[in-house]
Design a protein around this motif. Sequence first.
Motif, PDB file in Angstrom:
ATOM      1  N   LEU A 234       0.667  -1.295  -0.093  1.00  0.00           N
ATOM      2  CA  LEU A 234       0.184   0.095   0.048  1.00  0.00           C
ATOM      3  C   LEU A 234       0.716   1.276   0.081  1.00  0.00           C
ATOM      4  N   HIS A 235       2.275   1.132   0.022  1.00  0.00           N
ATOM      5  CA  HIS A 235       2.861   2.294   0.138  1.00  0.00           C
ATOM      6  C   HIS A 235       4.383   2.279  -0.560  1.00  0.00           C
ATOM      7  N   VAL A 236       4.585   2.718  -1.763  1.00  0.00           N
ATOM      8  CA  VAL A 236       5.758   2.419  -2.242  1.00  0.00           C
ATOM      9  C   VAL A 236       6.034   3.663  -3.087  1.00  0.00           C
TER      10      VAL A 236
ATOM     11  N   ALA B 221       5.707  -8.934  -9.106  1.00  0.00           N
ATOM     12  CA  ALA B 221       4.694 -10.083  -9.810  1.00  0.00           C
ATOM     13  C   ALA B 221       5.827 -11.723  -9.511  1.00  0.00           C
ATOM     14  N   ASN B 222       7.098 -11.365  -9.693  1.00  0.00           N
ATOM     15  CA  ASN B 222       7.727 -12.652  -9.294  1.00  0.00           C
ATOM     16  C   ASN B 222       7.798 -12.971  -7.790  1.00  0.00           C
TER      17      ASN B 222
ATOM     18  N   PHE C 222       0.481  -3.004  -6.194  1.00  0.00           N
ATOM     19  CA  PHE C 222       1.235  -2.035  -5.261  1.00  0.00           C
ATOM     20  C   PHE C 222       0.644  -0.900  -5.528  1.00  0.00           C
ATOM     21  N   VAL C 223       0.811   0.215  -4.729  1.00  0.00           N
ATOM     22  CA  VAL C 223       0.230   1.564  -4.733  1.00  0.00           C
ATOM     23  C   VAL C 223       1.453   2.199  -4.941  1.00  0.00           C
ATOM     24  N   SER C 224       1.929   2.939  -5.843  1.00  0.00           N
ATOM     25  CA  SER C 224       3.055   3.675  -6.018  1.00  0.00           C
ATOM     26  C   SER C 224       2.499   5.293  -5.937  1.00  0.00           C
ATOM     27  N   LYS C 225       3.718   6.032  -5.063  1.00  0.00           N
ATOM     28  CA  LYS C 225       3.363   7.348  -4.800  1.00  0.00           C
ATOM     29  C   LYS C 225       4.614   8.165  -5.457  1.00  0.00           C
TER      30      LYS C 225
ATOM     31  N   LEU D  16      -0.944  -7.447 -12.941  1.00  0.00           N
ATOM     32  CA  LEU D  16      -0.932  -6.827 -11.696  1.00  0.00           C
ATOM     33  C   LEU D  16      -1.638  -5.570 -11.312  1.00  0.00           C
ATOM     34  N   LYS D  17      -2.247  -5.502 -10.217  1.00  0.00           N
ATOM     35  CA  LYS D  17      -3.197  -4.371  -9.775  1.00  0.00           C
ATOM     36  C   LYS D  17      -1.991  -3.055  -9.357  1.00  0.00           C
ATOM     37  N   VAL D  18      -2.089  -2.220 -10.060  1.00  0.00           N
ATOM     38  CA  VAL D  18      -1.090  -0.979  -9.882  1.00  0.00           C
ATOM     39  C   VAL D  18      -2.310   0.250  -9.759  1.00  0.00           C
ATOM     40  N   PHE D  19      -1.868   0.839  -8.626  1.00  0.00           N
ATOM     41  CA  PHE D  19      -2.596   2.268  -8.208  1.00  0.00           C
ATOM     42  C   PHE D  19      -1.809   3.288  -7.968  1.00  0.00           C
TER      43      PHE D  19
END
Length: 134
Positions: free
Chosen positions: A66-68, A89-90, A96-99, A119-122
């Motif tokens: 949730l926080h990267v 993914a590996n 992940f949630v990219s900030k 991949l679920k990316v937000f």
Amino acid sequence: MYWTKELTCFKKNSILVCTSHGGAIDEDALYEALKREQLSGAAKEYTEEGRIMRLGQEILQGAIDLHVHAAPDVIRRQNTDLELAHIYANAGMAGFVSKAHHGDMTARVAIIRKMNPTLKVFGGVTLNKYYGRN
């Protein structure tokens, strides 16, 4: 060294944090305590390849970080968004949630999603001075 008897003394919602380099905790006993939910979690600075490492990998399956923060950013980052997508993914994670501290993540997230459709990316907003928060 902590082993089975000592690990059973912790409250069920305890999280064990160990910053010692190896040997302070019997990893087999810690593995058993985590599997039977005697501990809610554990963090170790060092872990040997084995049961604890595999348990960590099991826990990450399907998880979303949730926080990267990824490169490029105003602060030096170790990996780009695309590199993180490959790493997650590996590891079997769901996404992940990219900030970013100084920018909109919309375009970066769109590229990552296109290149990694499973991949679920937000994108997340860092509420700092850039976004009007003092």
